[in-house]
Design a protein around this motif. Sequence first.
Motif, PDB file in Angstrom:
ATOM      1  N   ALA A 188      47.808 -22.139 -41.798  1.00 58.05           N
ATOM      2  CA  ALA A 188      47.622 -20.935 -42.621  1.00 58.05           C
ATOM      3  C   ALA A 188      46.385 -20.148 -42.202  1.00 58.05           C
ATOM      4  O   ALA A 188      46.256 -18.974 -42.560  1.00 58.05           O
ATOM      5  N   GLY A 189      45.455 -20.783 -41.499  1.00 53.89           N
ATOM      6  CA  GLY A 189      44.263 -20.066 -41.049  1.00 53.89           C
ATOM      7  C   GLY A 189      42.979 -20.512 -41.728  1.00 53.89           C
ATOM      8  O   GLY A 189      41.959 -19.809 -41.678  1.00 53.89           O
ATOM      9  N   LYS A 190      43.009 -21.684 -42.332  1.00 53.70           N
ATOM     10  CA  LYS A 190      41.831 -22.167 -43.065  1.00 53.70           C
ATOM     11  C   LYS A 190      40.630 -22.353 -42.140  1.00 53.70           C
ATOM     12  O   LYS A 190      39.511 -21.961 -42.472  1.00 53.70           O
ATOM     13  N   THR A 191      40.866 -22.991 -40.997  1.00 54.79           N
ATOM     14  CA  THR A 191      39.754 -23.251 -40.067  1.00 54.79           C
ATOM     15  C   THR A 191      39.197 -21.937 -39.526  1.00 54.79           C
ATOM     16  O   THR A 191      37.970 -21.771 -39.431  1.00 54.79           O
ATOM     17  N   THR A 192      40.083 -20.977 -39.193  1.00 56.12           N
ATOM     18  CA  THR A 192      39.613 -19.690 -38.679  1.00 56.12           C
ATOM     19  C   THR A 192      38.769 -18.987 -39.740  1.00 56.12           C
ATOM     20  O   THR A 192      37.683 -18.468 -39.460  1.00 56.12           O
ATOM     21  N   PHE A 193      39.259 -18.995 -40.983  1.00 62.26           N
ATOM     22  CA  PHE A 193      38.553 -18.362 -42.097  1.00 62.26           C
ATOM     23  C   PHE A 193      37.157 -18.979 -42.254  1.00 62.26           C
ATOM     24  O   PHE A 193      36.150 -18.270 -42.331  1.00 62.26           O
ATOM     25  N   SER A 194      37.120 -20.319 -42.285  1.00 60.93           N
ATOM     26  CA  SER A 194      35.847 -20.981 -42.572  1.00 60.93           C
ATOM     27  C   SER A 194      34.883 -20.875 -41.387  1.00 60.93           C
ATOM     28  O   SER A 194      33.664 -20.750 -41.573  1.00 60.93           O
ATOM     29  N   LEU A 195      35.439 -20.891 -40.182  1.00 60.80           N
ATOM     30  CA  LEU A 195      34.609 -20.752 -38.992  1.00 60.80           C
ATOM     31  C   LEU A 195      33.964 -19.361 -38.951  1.00 60.80           C
ATOM     32  O   LEU A 195      32.770 -19.225 -38.641  1.00 60.80           O
ATOM     33  N   GLN A 196      34.758 -18.382 -39.323  1.00 62.72           N
ATOM     34  CA  GLN A 196      34.252 -17.010 -39.349  1.00 62.72           C
ATOM     35  C   GLN A 196      33.126 -16.857 -40.380  1.00 62.72           C
ATOM     36  O   GLN A 196      32.139 -16.165 -40.155  1.00 62.72           O
ATOM     37  N   LEU A 247      53.641 -21.954 -52.317  1.00 62.78           N
ATOM     38  CA  LEU A 247      54.644 -21.048 -52.861  1.00 62.78           C
ATOM     39  C   LEU A 247      54.240 -20.577 -54.248  1.00 62.78           C
ATOM     40  O   LEU A 247      53.334 -21.115 -54.878  1.00 62.78           O
ATOM     41  N   ASP A 248      54.984 -19.588 -54.711  1.00 63.58           N
ATOM     42  CA  ASP A 248      54.664 -19.033 -56.013  1.00 63.58           C
ATOM     43  C   ASP A 248      54.949 -20.002 -57.155  1.00 63.58           C
ATOM     44  O   ASP A 248      54.504 -19.820 -58.268  1.00 63.58           O
ATOM     45  N   ASP A 249      55.727 -21.049 -56.852  1.00 65.74           N
ATOM     46  CA  ASP A 249      56.041 -21.989 -57.926  1.00 65.74           C
ATOM     47  C   ASP A 249      54.878 -22.927 -58.232  1.00 65.74           C
ATOM     48  O   ASP A 249      54.977 -23.810 -59.096  1.00 65.74           O
ATOM     49  N   GLY A 250      53.767 -22.723 -57.528  1.00 65.71           N
ATOM     50  CA  GLY A 250      52.562 -23.485 -57.844  1.00 65.71           C
ATOM     51  C   GLY A 250      52.582 -24.912 -57.316  1.00 65.71           C
ATOM     52  O   GLY A 250      51.861 -25.781 -57.775  1.00 65.71           O
ATOM     53  N   LYS A 251      53.447 -25.190 -56.364  1.00 68.75           N
ATOM     54  CA  LYS A 251      53.496 -26.520 -55.774  1.00 68.75           C
ATOM     55  C   LYS A 251      52.106 -26.863 -55.217  1.00 68.75           C
ATOM     56  O   LYS A 251      51.445 -26.013 -54.634  1.00 68.75           O
ATOM     57  N   ASP A 252      51.706 -28.070 -55.408  1.00 68.05           N
ATOM     58  CA  ASP A 252      50.383 -28.542 -54.966  1.00 68.05           C
ATOM     59  C   ASP A 252      49.260 -28.100 -55.888  1.00 68.05           C
ATOM     60  O   ASP A 252      48.106 -28.379 -55.621  1.00 68.05           O
ATOM     61  N   SER A 253      49.620 -27.397 -56.967  1.00 66.70           N
ATOM     62  CA  SER A 253      48.546 -26.923 -57.836  1.00 66.70           C
ATOM     63  C   SER A 253      47.809 -28.089 -58.485  1.00 66.70           C
ATOM     64  O   SER A 253      46.627 -27.990 -58.792  1.00 66.70           O
ATOM     65  N   ASN A 254      48.505 -29.230 -58.692  1.00 68.88           N
ATOM     66  CA  ASN A 254      47.827 -30.385 -59.285  1.00 68.88           C
ATOM     67  C   ASN A 254      46.699 -30.887 -58.396  1.00 68.88           C
ATOM     68  O   ASN A 254      45.627 -31.235 -58.864  1.00 68.88           O
ATOM     69  N   SER A 255      46.957 -30.933 -57.078  1.00 68.54           N
ATOM     70  CA  SER A 255      45.939 -31.401 -56.147  1.00 68.54           C
ATOM     71  C   SER A 255      44.737 -30.466 -56.163  1.00 68.54           C
ATOM     72  O   SER A 255      43.590 -30.895 -56.175  1.00 68.54           O
ATOM     73  N   ILE A 256      45.033 -29.169 -56.159  1.00 67.04           N
ATOM     74  CA  ILE A 256      43.947 -28.196 -56.127  1.00 67.04           C
ATOM     75  C   ILE A 256      43.129 -28.268 -57.418  1.00 67.04           C
ATOM     76  O   ILE A 256      41.907 -28.169 -57.397  1.00 67.04           O
ATOM     77  N   SER A 257      43.837 -28.510 -58.532  1.00 67.89           N
ATOM     78  CA  SER A 257      43.110 -28.511 -59.802  1.00 67.89           C
ATOM     79  C   SER A 257      42.079 -29.633 -59.870  1.00 67.89           C
ATOM     80  O   SER A 257      41.118 -29.548 -60.618  1.00 67.89           O
ATOM     81  N   ARG A 258      42.263 -30.694 -59.074  1.00 72.03           N
ATOM     82  CA  ARG A 258      41.257 -31.762 -59.041  1.00 72.03           C
ATOM     83  C   ARG A 258      39.914 -31.228 -58.566  1.00 72.03           C
ATOM     84  O   ARG A 258      38.870 -31.757 -58.895  1.00 72.03           O
ATOM     85  N   PHE A 259      39.956 -30.201 -57.719  1.00 74.54           N
ATOM     86  CA  PHE A 259      38.715 -29.646 -57.183  1.00 74.54           C
ATOM     87  C   PHE A 259      38.275 -28.395 -57.929  1.00 74.54           C
ATOM     88  O   PHE A 259      37.242 -27.825 -57.642  1.00 74.54           O
ATOM     89  N   SER A 260      39.114 -27.980 -58.882  1.00 72.92           N
ATOM     90  CA  SER A 260      38.838 -26.716 -59.564  1.00 72.92           C
ATOM     91  C   SER A 260      37.527 -26.752 -60.341  1.00 72.92           C
ATOM     92  O   SER A 260      36.734 -25.822 -60.283  1.00 72.92           O
ATOM     93  N   ASN A 261      37.311 -27.860 -61.080  1.00 74.38           N
ATOM     94  CA  ASN A 261      36.119 -27.877 -61.942  1.00 74.38           C
ATOM     95  C   ASN A 261      34.826 -27.900 -61.144  1.00 74.38           C
ATOM     96  O   ASN A 261      33.779 -27.508 -61.635  1.00 74.38           O
ATOM     97  N   GLY A 266      53.565 -17.248 -45.773  1.00 72.89           N
ATOM     98  CA  GLY A 266      54.579 -16.202 -45.875  1.00 72.89           C
ATOM     99  C   GLY A 266      55.976 -16.775 -45.918  1.00 72.89           C
ATOM    100  O   GLY A 266      56.191 -17.947 -45.594  1.00 72.89           O
ATOM    101  N   ARG A 267      56.918 -15.924 -46.337  1.00 76.07           N
ATOM    102  CA  ARG A 267      58.297 -16.392 -46.478  1.00 76.07           C
ATOM    103  C   ARG A 267      59.249 -15.515 -45.679  1.00 76.07           C
ATOM    104  O   ARG A 267      58.890 -14.412 -45.253  1.00 76.07           O
ATOM    105  N   GLU A 268      60.426 -16.026 -45.569  1.00 80.22           N
ATOM    106  CA  GLU A 268      61.448 -15.225 -44.859  1.00 80.22           C
ATOM    107  C   GLU A 268      61.659 -13.907 -45.587  1.00 80.22           C
ATOM    108  O   GLU A 268      61.513 -13.867 -46.816  1.00 80.22           O
ATOM    109  N   PRO A 269      62.004 -12.831 -45.016  1.00 80.99           N
ATOM    110  CA  PRO A 269      62.307 -12.750 -43.575  1.00 80.99           C
ATOM    111  C   PRO A 269      61.097 -12.343 -42.736  1.00 80.99           C
ATOM    112  O   PRO A 269      61.119 -12.506 -41.523  1.00 80.99           O
ATOM    113  N   ASP A 270      59.990 -11.890 -43.395  1.00 84.40           N
ATOM    114  CA  ASP A 270      58.902 -11.294 -42.598  1.00 84.40           C
ATOM    115  C   ASP A 270      57.778 -12.273 -42.256  1.00 84.40           C
ATOM    116  O   ASP A 270      56.995 -12.026 -41.358  1.00 84.40           O
TER     117      ASP A 270
END
Lengths: 125, 464
Positions: B274-282, B403-417, B428-432
């Motif tokens: 997704a570009g996490k390393t590029t983002f953080s390196l920048q 995705l918009d369905d919030g998949k993985d949101s539980n994992s992220i919420s562990r770091f939220s606080n 991104g999603r199909e078709p573009d």
Amino acid sequence: MSKTIIIADSDYYICKLVSRFLAEEGYTIITASDGYEALDTARLTPPTAILADILLPRLDGFALCRLIKSDDATKDLVTVVLCSTLASEERALVAGADAFMRKPLEKKRLLTTIDQATIKRNAFA
Amino acid sequence: MNDTVYKCISTGNPQMDEILNGGFPANSINIIMGQPGTGKTIFAEQMVFHHAKEDERPILYFTTLSEPSSKVLTYLQRFSFFDENKVGSIVQYIEIGTQLSKGGINALVPIIEEAIHTSAPKMIVIDSFKALHDLAESPQEMRRMLYELTGLLTAFETTVFLLGEYSDDHAQTLPEFAVADGILQFLRSSLSTRDERFLRVLKLRGSNYSEGLHGCKITSSGLDIFPRLVTPKVAESYDANRDRVKSGIDGFDTIVGGGLLRGSATVVAGPAGAGKTTFSLQFALAGCKENERSLYVNFQENPSQLARLIKSLGADLKEVQTDGFELLYVSPVELQIDSIIVKLFGLIQEKNIKRVVIDSISDFSRSSSDSDRLHDYLYSLLQHMSLKGVTTLMTYETFGGLLDDGKDSNSISRFSNMSDNIVLLGLGREPDYVRDIRCIKARATQHDRKAHPFEITSNGFRLV
């Protein structure tokens, strides 16, 4: 002249350890398990020094010191109080002890303390 | 608790002394417990040879029914703390296994008593003390012997260490644990292809010691110990910092109110690619341009891989390093959170680091067998960094796509606080397959919650 020391402590191992340390240096040792026993022995057979624990039964080390120092027959005896806390060291000096020694014990430190207390007592005698 | 009343003896290891709040109380009786191979004997020996430097009263090391002294010495030679010149003079190894086998456990007190009178030791080690239980005819006999031994050792001015392969159950039931002034436990657990070692203080009379598991590892110099990171003891009051730092990401700062708040912590989450390393390196490279030294902690790309990545952003690793870019690479296979934290803090202080990137905390998660411990560790780490005004960015890999369905949101919420900002990157999603970036949380900031398309070009990450 034989040097006699009264060790007054209810702890068996302290008495045993001190007795052996001092016997190796030529002292005659008398043990007492409470404060009154130590006082009576000191009046009957004045020793070179008394080592007294603060937590003696019946008459604690501080009271024993005060009684020894207030009696003309015993006031010149060298008294060393065996302490376990900082506060008790101060109280020992207030009670009239010539020196205090922090438990646990070690031979070299024990002999040095007795020697220095004896020098101090002789200077005031 | 008044710490000045107690005289402490150093362990010879500054980190261990820090954990013990100065060391072991002088003239105390301590148990060093742990299963075989956990490092308890190395710890004890390191301490013995540290004290042997002083050339004062001797140290007596009694071996009972475990290893003979010659075997102990053979292996000790491998460690840099070992000093052969001290053996036999200051450090005396005494095998008493035969005497104990013949005379039973009641032979021990006379042996120690005689040793006290002949050697006046300043320290006594009995290894293994637990083995004495095998010789005791009854628990009552063991208890009686222990009572006598404790009386003797308490009367004499010496510090005692009883070593043994004790388990947690033993610590609850055996009588020596009741009389011990200090109990130090060594532990070892397997994690994937490697082992993790820990120690913890179970008891230390009269001391405000540091509780919990502390990491450690065995090296040629003995035991390296990493005290557990705790949240700063006093919440140092500081002015709320409204200063914002530039992210270096074209278009991103406007989403988060003009830049990230100085001293804040940001999680950048997204699936692989997704570009996490590029983002953080920048973000880290932008710090160098702003005269803020940046530390990039990386567990995936080795330095040459990272150099390629930096080159793709139009920069050169060696050049940026002269501009204040620091790199800390640790192979994920060798990753031990405790040692990384110690290195990280050392670099922050030594180099006056103002930006830190941890790429990624997912690797941290995999490096720890205890997710709660990891969580507490990261929380404490971020609290320390916040107080130092260090702006932190951590990447987190989500699985299954963002995705918009919030998949993985539980994992992220562990770091939220523990994080001030959470930024999600989408593939991104199909078709573009248009990538997008979304800031779903930004503490104390009126942020833009919309998804913004972005692209990764030869100039790096930019919003379109």
